[in-house]
Design a protein around this motif. Structure first.
Motif, short mmCIF file in Angstrom:
data_model
loop_
_atom_site.label_atom_id
_atom_site.label_comp_id
_atom_site.label_asym_id
_atom_site.label_seq_id
_atom_site.Cartn_x
_atom_site.Cartn_y
_atom_site.Cartn_z
N GLU A 92 -10.14 17.73 -11.55
CA GLU A 92 -9.96 16.93 -10.33
C GLU A 92 -8.51 16.48 -10.24
O GLU A 92 -8.01 15.75 -11.08
CB GLU A 92 -10.88 15.71 -10.37
N ARG A 93 -7.81 16.98 -9.22
CA ARG A 93 -6.43 16.55 -8.99
C ARG A 93 -6.47 15.30 -8.13
O ARG A 93 -7.14 15.25 -7.11
CB ARG A 93 -5.65 17.66 -8.28
N VAL A 94 -5.73 14.28 -8.55
CA VAL A 94 -5.75 12.98 -7.89
C VAL A 94 -4.54 12.87 -6.96
O VAL A 94 -3.43 13.19 -7.35
CB VAL A 94 -5.73 11.84 -8.93
N ARG A 95 -4.80 12.42 -5.75
CA ARG A 95 -3.71 12.15 -4.81
C ARG A 95 -3.32 10.69 -4.95
O ARG A 95 -4.16 9.80 -4.91
CB ARG A 95 -4.17 12.41 -3.37
N LEU A 96 -2.05 10.45 -5.14
CA LEU A 96 -1.55 9.08 -5.27
C LEU A 96 -0.98 8.61 -3.94
O LEU A 96 -0.37 9.38 -3.21
CB LEU A 96 -0.47 9.01 -6.34
N GLU A 97 -1.18 7.34 -3.67
CA GLU A 97 -0.58 6.74 -2.47
C GLU A 97 0.88 6.46 -2.80
O GLU A 97 1.20 5.89 -3.83
CB GLU A 97 -1.31 5.43 -2.15
N LEU B 112 -1.60 7.80 -17.74
CA LEU B 112 -0.84 6.90 -16.86
C LEU B 112 -1.17 5.44 -17.09
O LEU B 112 -0.40 4.56 -16.71
CB LEU B 112 -1.13 7.25 -15.39
N LEU B 113 -2.33 5.15 -17.70
CA LEU B 113 -2.73 3.77 -17.85
C LEU B 113 -2.28 3.16 -19.17
O LEU B 113 -1.92 2.00 -19.24
CB LEU B 113 -4.26 3.66 -17.70
N ASP B 114 -2.28 3.95 -20.26
CA ASP B 114 -1.90 3.38 -21.56
C ASP B 114 -0.82 4.16 -22.30
O ASP B 114 -0.43 3.79 -23.40
CB ASP B 114 -3.13 3.20 -22.45
N GLY B 115 -0.32 5.27 -21.72
CA GLY B 115 0.80 5.99 -22.31
C GLY B 115 0.46 6.97 -23.41
O GLY B 115 1.36 7.61 -23.95
N HIS C 106 -9.19 13.22 -16.07
CA HIS C 106 -9.65 13.94 -17.26
C HIS C 106 -10.12 12.91 -18.27
O HIS C 106 -9.44 11.91 -18.49
CB HIS C 106 -8.49 14.78 -17.81
N GLN C 107 -11.26 13.13 -18.86
CA GLN C 107 -11.84 12.21 -19.85
C GLN C 107 -11.91 10.78 -19.29
O GLN C 107 -11.54 9.82 -19.96
CB GLN C 107 -11.06 12.24 -21.16
N ASP C 108 -12.36 10.64 -18.07
CA ASP C 108 -12.53 9.35 -17.40
C ASP C 108 -11.25 8.51 -17.34
O ASP C 108 -11.29 7.28 -17.45
CB ASP C 108 -13.65 8.53 -18.06
N SER C 109 -10.10 9.16 -17.21
CA SER C 109 -8.83 8.45 -17.09
C SER C 109 -7.87 9.28 -16.25
O SER C 109 -8.13 10.44 -15.95
CB SER C 109 -8.25 8.19 -18.49
N LEU C 110 -6.74 8.67 -15.87
CA LEU C 110 -5.71 9.38 -15.10
C LEU C 110 -4.65 9.89 -16.04
O LEU C 110 -4.12 9.15 -16.87
CB LEU C 110 -5.06 8.44 -14.08
N TRP C 111 -4.29 11.17 -15.89
CA TRP C 111 -3.28 11.81 -16.74
C TRP C 111 -2.27 12.54 -15.85
O TRP C 111 -2.64 13.10 -14.83
CB TRP C 111 -3.93 12.83 -17.67
#
Length: 187
Positions: free
Chosen positions: A62-67, A45-48, A16-21
């Motif tokens: 877009e739901r992101v799958r994490l390894e 997730l990147l800067d809190g 969302h907004q070009d970042s991971l949330w």
């Protein structure tokens, strides 16, 4: 993977907004006038950073799958936590702020799951429950019933939790790592 805005659940990671949330809280809102929507509290997730966002059912995200890989906690080094991959024995250092206040539950040799996105560690999943010893609590007062209110207790890791009146030092208790609450007395 695309999902509708009303399908976002706590714990889901979205782009969302070009970042991971990560979704922290979600509430389904059905106003008297207008379409229903999901009110979602997001944490970057990147800067809190935190963000409250509304997603309508017609919107897609877009739901992101994490390894996810199994790791073992080794030690703390400055403001970094060092983990070892249980398959490759490769060590990885992760900033403490990715674990947050739950890092108090980390114990030497604890099995955890490290979550990565495109090879970059972005989170750590702790076990759901941890057994800890009580180091300090108020004495039990005779005549108190089990249904009375809980009393404060300090655990071996310095964390303060509320426990039933029949619990005393040096008993071990099981604590939920998500809610940081007493679950039961350890066997």
């Amino acid at each position: 993977m695309k999902i509708n805005g009303n399908e976002i659940r706590p714990g889901n990671v979205i782009q969302h907004q070009d970042s991971l949330w990560v979704a922290v809280k979600t509430d389904a809102v059905k106003p008297g006038k207008g379409p229903a929507y999901a009110q979602v509290e997001l944490k970057n997730l990147l800067d809190g950073r935190k963000l409250n966002e509304r997603f309508r059912a017609s919107e897609t995200v877009e739901r992101v799958r994490l390894e996810q890989k199994d790791h073992t906690f080794l030690y703390e080094e400055g403001d970094m936590l060092v983990f070892m991959d249980t398959e490759s024995y490769e060590q990885v250092s992760i900033p403490q702020d990715l674990v947050g206040e739950r890092r108090a539950f980390l114990q030497d040799g604890m099995a955890v799951v490290v979550e990565s996105h495109e090879g970059r560690p972005i989170g750590v999943q702790l076990p759901e429950q941890v057994t800890l010893e009580i180091t300090e609590t108020e004495p039990t007062v005779k005549g108190q019933t089990a249904s009375s209110s809980y009393k404060p207790a300090i655990l071996e890791n310095g964390l303060r939790v509320m426990v039933p009146p029949h619990i005393s030092t040096p008993q071990k208790i099981v604590v939920n790592t998500e809610t940081m609450e007493y679950v039961k007395r350890a066997d």
